[in-house]
Design an enzyme around this catalytic site. Structure first.
Site, PDB file in Angstrom:
ATOM      1  N   SER A   1      24.317 -35.009 -74.691  1.00  0.00           N
ATOM      2  CA  SER A   1      22.870 -35.183 -74.685  1.00  0.00           C
ATOM      3  C   SER A   1      22.476 -35.867 -75.990  1.00  0.00           C
ATOM      4  CB  SER A   1      22.184 -33.820 -74.608  1.00  0.00           C
ATOM      5  OG  SER A   1      22.441 -33.114 -75.810  1.00  0.00           O
ATOM      6  N   LYS A   2      21.191 -36.148 -76.115  1.00  0.00           N
ATOM      7  CA  LYS A   2      20.704 -36.811 -77.333  1.00  0.00           C
ATOM      8  C   LYS A   2      21.096 -36.030 -78.583  1.00  0.00           C
ATOM      9  CE  LYS A   2      17.337 -40.067 -76.197  1.00  0.00           C
ATOM     10  NZ  LYS A   2      16.176 -40.050 -75.362  1.00  0.00           N
ATOM     11  N   ARG A   3      21.000 -34.715 -78.441  1.00  0.00           N
ATOM     12  CA  ARG A   3      21.329 -33.823 -79.551  1.00  0.00           C
ATOM     13  C   ARG A   3      22.760 -34.081 -80.044  1.00  0.00           C
ATOM     14  NH1 ARG A   3      23.621 -28.683 -78.575  1.00  0.00           N
ATOM     15  NH2 ARG A   3      23.371 -29.094 -76.360  1.00  0.00           N
TER      16      ARG A   3
ATOM     17  N   GLY B   1      24.426 -36.975 -79.756  1.00  0.00           N
ATOM     18  CA  GLY B   1      24.716 -38.348 -80.174  1.00  0.00           C
ATOM     19  C   GLY B   1      24.699 -39.320 -79.014  1.00  0.00           C
TER      20      GLY B   1
END
Ligand code: GLU
Length: 474
Positions: A242-244, A246
């Site tokens: 996920s964005k968290r 990377g």
């Protein structure tokens, strides 16, 4: 003679080039290079609502940044719709596809029935063998593929091994929607065939499509390309990326100060290995790359590892190359443009001299830029709180005493400076640990910097003396 290897990277331009896409592109690029072949690019832009030119530009920009080149012009899938329709009609004429006139209500009833019976939702073949003469006049038909019902379809996957799907599991998929537009699986097959693709390497999320696409190839009498479905990338905690974790666009990595070569090295290790090797050049990756060493379990994205690898590249590449990469990256780094403006030709030279010392502490190009801030800084320097504390706490007096020594240095070089300051320390019964902090504060405005003799050496006599005077007088 075996056909020349042609791989492809077919992004959907609905967003940036994310890390998974970049890895897919890299693997295809490496495989083509490793086999004397070529990689082509296809922009899968048939979803007109979600596709944007900005996304196409971002993807191509990301590819260029990663130095992944492709052969010829990128092909727009949308520009080939007529050809997709032609092939659907060919299948229709050959009796390998048929018109289906089911109304939305009938399809809904089919779904409800399957649900109630606990069966997977599949089209039941209502129009498969029904003559067109039965067709209602108020329904625009779709064209469905007459998928084989008996037997099985095997995808001989180079990563997953043979994947066998019972044909009864796959229903008659739509090739052309009622508005005449082709569906995804048809377009992909027609494009891959027409573009001469010999090898398809993509995420394992496309494995179900692979079985359906194989059936279409077979119906058309076309060779099925070699397929390799690569596990997805997960975060360090094992959850989907996920964005968290990377899952950013590659442009974000450029803005974080990563080097394309380090990025490639990191990406190729995400799912592929060569023994225990972690650090290797792109040339080596090309030499070694093959499907055999692609793992079956998801790779884990690890920021710390990427950063360490980037630091390794920064420390080990030729200084000239590093400087070139740094200059190239500046427009994309936060506050990079301002730094660029301040980098006069003298300061550029100073920075090149400082690079060997600066890079020892840098993991990213941002670290390098921050480390070099003292070079581009304008006098009088702004001084951070810690450095101010050092100057206020007796540092200014030390500098006042030291100044004549520095002014008297004849040949302003690292060794001479070290000797001169060393002598000064001895004569005044001071430790270097008392002299360096105020000197650093005056020369860099900070409490952290490369070694103090490197800083003096880089700034030169005139600028060093002027910066010290600024502080003594303030
Ligand atoms: N456009 C697809 C995607 O971005 C790729 C499909 C394929 O590789 O066949 O996921």
């Amino acid at each position: 003679m075996a056909a020349t290897v042609v791989t492809r990277f077919p992004p959907s331009p609905t967003g940036f080039l994310h890390i998974g896409g970049a890895r897919t592109a890299l693997f295809n690029w490496l495989y083509a290079k490793a086999n004397g072949g070529k990689m082509v690019l296809r922009i899968e832009d048939t979803d007109r609502e979600r596709s944007t030119q900005a996304a196409v530009d971002a993807i191509l920009d990301g590819m260029r940044w990663l130095e992944l080149d492709w052969q010829g012009e990128p092909v727009s899938q949308a520009s080939r719709i007529e050809r997709h329709v032609e092939v659907a009609n060919q299948l229709l004429v050959e009796g390998k596809a048929y018109r289906c006139y089911c109304s939305p209500e009938e399809l809904q009833a089919m779904r409800d029935k399957a649900k109630a019976e606990g069966q997977p939702i599949r089209y039941d073949g209502t129009w498969r063998d029904r003559p067109d003469s039965d067709a209602p006049t108020d329904i625009k038909p779709v064209i469905r593929f007459k998928a084989p019902r008996e037997g099985q379809t095997v995808v001989d996957d180079q990563v997953q091994g043979p994947v066998t799907v019972a044909n009864k599991e796959l229903d008659d998929l739509i090739l052309l929607r009622s508005d005449g537009s082709p569906t995804y699986n048809l377009s992909v097959v027609v494009d891959d065939h027409d573009m001469g693709i010999t090898h398809i390497l993509r995420g394992v999320d496309h494995l179900t499509n692979a079985a359906r696409q194989s059936q279409i190839y077979q119906a058309l009498g076309w060779d099925v390309p070699v397929m390799a479905h690569v596990p997805l990338i997960h975060g360090p905690d094992g959850a989907k990326l996920s964005k968290r974790h990377g899952a950013l666009g590659v442009d974000a990595y450029r803005a974080m100060g990563y080097l394309p070569a380090a990025m490639r090295n990191y990406l190729v290790r995400l799912g592929w290995s060569h023994g225990d090797d972690e650090i290797f050049s792109t040339e080596q990756a090309i030499e070694w790359f093959g499907f055999g060493a692609i793992g079956k379990s998801p790779a884990r994205f690890d920021f710390a590892k990427l950063e360490n690898l980037n630091g390794h590249y920064i420390r080990h590449m030729a200084i000239d190359d590093l400087f070139e990469q740094f200059i190239k990256a500046l427009p994309y780094l936060p506050e990079g443009p301002a730094f660029q403006d301040a980098l006069t030709s003298t300061k550029k030279e100073q920075m090149i001299i400082a690079l060997p010392a600066l890079r020892e502490r840098a993991k990213t190009l941002i670290d390098l830029m921050n480390g070099a801030a003292f070079i581009v800084a304008d006098r009088p320097l702004s001084v951070n709180d810690k450095a101010k504390g050092v100057l206020d706490g007796g540092g200014r007096d030390t500098l006042a005493k030291l100044l004549p020594t520095l002014e008297a240095v004849d040949h302003w070089q690292f060794d001479n400076l070290k000797d001169a300051v060393g002598q000064f320390a001895e004569q005044n019964d001071l430790k270097l640990g008392k002299i360096a902090p105020p000197l650093r504060a005056a020369l860099t405005g900070s409490n952290v910097s490369p070694g103090i003799f490197d800083v003096l050496n880089v700034l030169g006599q005139q600028e060093s003396v002027a910066r010290i005077r600024d502080q003594i007088l303030s």
